[in-house]
Enzyme design. Structure first.
Site, PDB file in Angstrom:
ATOM      1  N   HIS A 213       4.535  15.515 -10.643  1.00  0.00           N
ATOM      2  CA  HIS A 213       5.583  16.138 -11.462  1.00  0.00           C
ATOM      3  C   HIS A 213       5.022  17.142 -12.457  1.00  0.00           C
ATOM      4  CE1 HIS A 213       8.087  13.183  -9.496  1.00  0.00           C
ATOM      5  NE2 HIS A 213       9.029  14.087  -9.676  1.00  0.00           N
TER       6      HIS A 213
ATOM      7  N   GLU B 226      14.750  10.178   0.769  1.00  0.00           N
ATOM      8  CA  GLU B 226      13.346  10.420   0.415  1.00  0.00           C
ATOM      9  C   GLU B 226      12.449   9.230   0.738  1.00  0.00           C
ATOM     10  OE1 GLU B 226      13.015  11.397  -3.740  1.00  0.00           O
ATOM     11  OE2 GLU B 226      14.459   9.897  -4.360  1.00  0.00           O
TER      12      GLU B 226
ATOM     13  N   ASP C 192       8.889  13.073  -1.945  1.00  0.00           N
ATOM     14  CA  ASP C 192       8.689  11.636  -1.763  1.00  0.00           C
ATOM     15  C   ASP C 192       8.701  11.244  -0.293  1.00  0.00           C
ATOM     16  OD1 ASP C 192       8.181  10.421  -4.253  1.00  0.00           O
ATOM     17  OD2 ASP C 192      10.226  10.901  -4.861  1.00  0.00           O
TER      18      ASP C 192
ATOM     19  N   CYS D  33      15.882  19.411  -1.451  1.00  0.00           N
ATOM     20  CA  CYS D  33      15.604  19.763  -2.854  1.00  0.00           C
ATOM     21  C   CYS D  33      14.139  19.500  -3.220  1.00  0.00           C
ATOM     22  CB  CYS D  33      16.535  19.013  -3.799  1.00  0.00           C
ATOM     23  SG  CYS D  33      16.331  17.239  -3.747  1.00  0.00           S
TER      24      CYS D  33
HETATM   25  C1  PEP Z   1      11.571  14.798  -3.992  1.00  0.00           C
HETATM   26  O1  PEP Z   1      11.067  13.673  -3.959  1.00  0.00           O
HETATM   27  O2  PEP Z   1      11.427  15.649  -3.098  1.00  0.00           O
HETATM   28  C2  PEP Z   1      12.386  15.219  -5.146  1.00  0.00           C
HETATM   29  C3  PEP Z   1      13.057  16.348  -5.150  1.00  0.00           C
HETATM   30  O3  PEP Z   1      12.385  14.427  -6.248  1.00  0.00           O
HETATM   31  P1  PEP Z   1      11.142  14.283  -7.246  1.00  0.00           P
HETATM   32  O4  PEP Z   1      10.157  15.361  -6.927  1.00  0.00           O
HETATM   33  O5  PEP Z   1      11.665  14.406  -8.628  1.00  0.00           O
HETATM   34  O6  PEP Z   1      10.629  12.911  -6.943  1.00  0.00           O
HETATM   35 MG    MG Z   2      11.759  12.143  -5.281  1.00  0.00          MG
END
Ligand code: PEP
Ligand code: MG
Length: 596
Positions: free
Chosen positions: A200, A447, A471, A518
């Site tokens: 992140h 995910e 994920d 996403c």
């Molecule tokens: C993902 O896992 O692709 C996602 C968009 O959520 P995050 O990156 O916040 O886990």
């Molecule tokens: Mg995620």
């Protein structure tokens, strides 16, 4: 001597500047430049803090009980001596006078200089005094935070008084929540020792579009305070003390990428439609309501992922109440001026702890496997009143514009049922309290492989799906996305991942349900044609990526792309297959660039 340090490229572009080394635990100290007319007042702040801390040590020593061990008094003497030493406070004052750093930043910068000197000492007793120095600085910072804040010129904010030379931050690690401070900071790039491409911390860096390299192992040891460094965010390379020729080459590349950005910015108001007339929805991922205007500005047609957990982080356990959340969601919705806003319920856990621990610190915590632990919807279901509070705030915000609620990390029917019960409960609570609330569409993130393999369950209960590839890759390949030690195995092109993504898109479309991606894959132009070939028509990404993905969409012809899909999905090397097929078939699309 010039040295090169290799890491992982996480955010594109080139930054050239002076290194500012900051200990991971102090990344969140304020870093602002002081107005030149207020320098002496800032030095005064530092000296007052020094006096307060010195008095604290004197009082502690005076009040020591008679039977206290003699070492304690000696230790307090050492601390008193350190806080009064010119090498700490005098040199910090120099950082303020010469570089216009605020006092907190000056003290942290000087700590890094002195800590290195301690590390290089042969005598182990003296080496260990580094811990004392850190404690003294900790007290100084605390005293500064309690005292009066840095002065700001009349009628003005802190502005950039740091001269022309940009600054880049070097730290062992940066927690995702601390990354948010970067949005208001003076740094033009950063390097960390640890981290993976879709950690992140890296994601927030990409959202800010500042060049960054993570997982550069020894960077914070090899780079010294004030070194001139180049961050090559495309290649994942950090060059320390570059030669004039290398510097000139990178300056040229910087100018080229500025020009390219300018060209892409012109696509802002062009609708994203392929050559064969297929409309493609390009949405934005945001972390805070304040990011929404940038999403509009970039030409996105809505928010596809608002990571609401950033509202919950670094608050010392003091979570936002319903009103605060309602206000934040309402602001995001209003900023988007009638365009849809997809807000994900809180996804705390794994490398996004509630309180400031970095990924590396987390790994050293007693938490076993945080990525497989109590995160996302699992945490929400274990904290029902917190979850319903968030749901109420979301439904209330839906009065102000179109809101979609997205639930992260669902894996089973049981979780779906419990989630739906909490939603019904939250709506009942709103009705009983006489609160108005709007209609929302409900979506599930796909995910976890378990979800991708049981899609009919999700399609039955939800209005739309959003594929979280970050994920999905982590859990399909069993690779911790935040761990640089296995970063080379984290592979978005793995056939297993691509097949799960393609299958999810196909099934959602067949069921007449909306589906988007996403995760980071959606914003990576290397995947645009492949995702279009899979049938994807909704992509959600950082606002800064919208223009380059749009450029690929505008040059794509989905009728030519679709027949290539099976050859890529079932190839031994999908990335190479995709690149070669696209270059043969291309009706105008540029060949897919291979990863660095
Ligand atoms: C993902 O896992 O692709 C996602 C968009 O959520 P995050 O990156 O916040 O886990
Ligand atoms: Mg995620």
């Amino acid at each position: 001597m010039s040295i090169q340090i290799f890491g992982l490229p996480v955010s594109r572009g080139v930054a050239i500047g002076r290194a500012v080394l900051v200990a991971s635990s102090r990344v969140d100290v304020p870093h602002v430049f002081i107005d030149p007319t207020l320098i002496e007042s800032e030095v005064g702040r530092l000296l007052s803090a020094r006096d307060v801390v010195a008095t604290e040590f004197e009082v502690l020593k005076r009040d020591l009980p008679a039977d206290a061990p003699a070492e304690l008094a000696a230790l307090l003497d050492v601390h008193l001596m350190l806080v009064q030493d010119e090498a700490l406070v005098g040199a910090s004052a120099d950082w303020i006078r010469e570089r216009h750093y605020n006092a907190e930043w000056a003290v942290s910068a000087q700590l890094e200089v002195l800590a290195r000197q301690f590390d290089e000492m042969d005598d182990p007793y003296i080496r260990e005094r580094k811990a004392d120095l850190e404690q003294v600085v900790e007290r100084l910072l605390r005293s500064l935070s309690k005292g009066k804040p840095s002065a700001v010129p009349d009628g003005g904010e802190h502005r950039d008084f740091g001269g022309d030379e940009p600054l880049v931050l070097v730290a062992s690690d940066i927690a995702p929540a601390d990354m948010l401070n970067f949005k208001r900071s003076v740094f033009k790039g950063f390097v960390t020792d640890v981290g993976g491409k879709t950690s992140h911390t890296a994601i927030v860096a990409r959202s800010m579009d500042i060049p960054a390299v993570v997982g550069a192992r020894q960077a914070s040891h090899l780079i010294r305070q004030d070194d001139c460094i180049i961050i090559d965010g495309d290649a994942g390379l950090v060059i320390v003390d570059p030669s004039p020729i290398v510097l000139e080459e990178y300056r040229f590349r910087q100018r080229q990428s500025e020009l390219e950005r300018g060209r892409l910015a012109r696509l802002r108001h062009t609708p994203a439609v392929t050559l064969d007339g297929e409309r493609v929805e390009l949405l934005a991922n945001i972390e805070m309501p304040e990011d929404a205007p940038a999403a509009l500005e970039a030409g996105s047609v809505g928010v596809g992922l608002f990571r609401s957990e950033f509202l919950f982080m670094n608050r010392g356990g003091n979570l936002p109440d319903e009103e605060e959340q309602y206000d934040a969601y309402r602001r995001a919705v209003e900023s988007m001026k009638g365009l849809p806003v997809t807000i994900r319920t809180v996804d705390i856990g794994a490398d996004k702890p509630l309180d400031g621990l970095s990924a590396a610190e987390l790994r050293h915590e007693s938490v076993l496997n945080p990525a497989l632990g109590l995160r996302a919807i699992r945490w929400s279901l274990s904290e029902p009143s917190m979850f319903r509070r968030q749901l109420r705030a979301l439904y209330r915000a839906a009065v102000h514009g179109p809101v979609k609620i997205l639930i992260p990390m669902l894996a089973s029917q049981r979780e779906i049922t419990q989630t739906m019960e909490h939603i019904a409960h939250a709506k009942r609570q709103l009705t009983e309290a006489g609160r108005s609330f709007g209609e929302v569409q409900l979506g599930a993130m796909i995910e976890v492989p378990a979800a991708a393999l049981t899609l009919p369950l999700f399609l039955k209960h939800f209005d739309f799906l959003s594929i979280g590839t970050n994920d999905l890759i982590q859990y399909t390949l069993a690779i911790d996305r935040a761990d640089e030690a296995v970063a080379h195995l984290y592979d978005a092109w793995h056939p297993a991942v691509l097949q799960l993504v393609a299958n999810t898109i196909t099934q959602a479309r067949a069921a007449g349900k909306g589906v988007s991606v996403c995760g980071e894959m959606a914003g990576d132009p290397a995947f645009t044609e492949l995702l279009l070939a899979m049938g994807l028509r909704s992509f959600s990404m950082h606002p800064t990526q919208v223009a380059s993905v749009k450029q690929r969409v505008l040059r794509a012809d989905t009728r030519r792309l679709a027949p290539l899909l099976d050859q890529v999905l079932y190839s031994e090397d999908p990335e190479a297959a995709c690149e070669s097929l696209l270059s043969q078939t291309n009706g105008g699309a540029s060949p897919v660039a291979r990863r660095a």
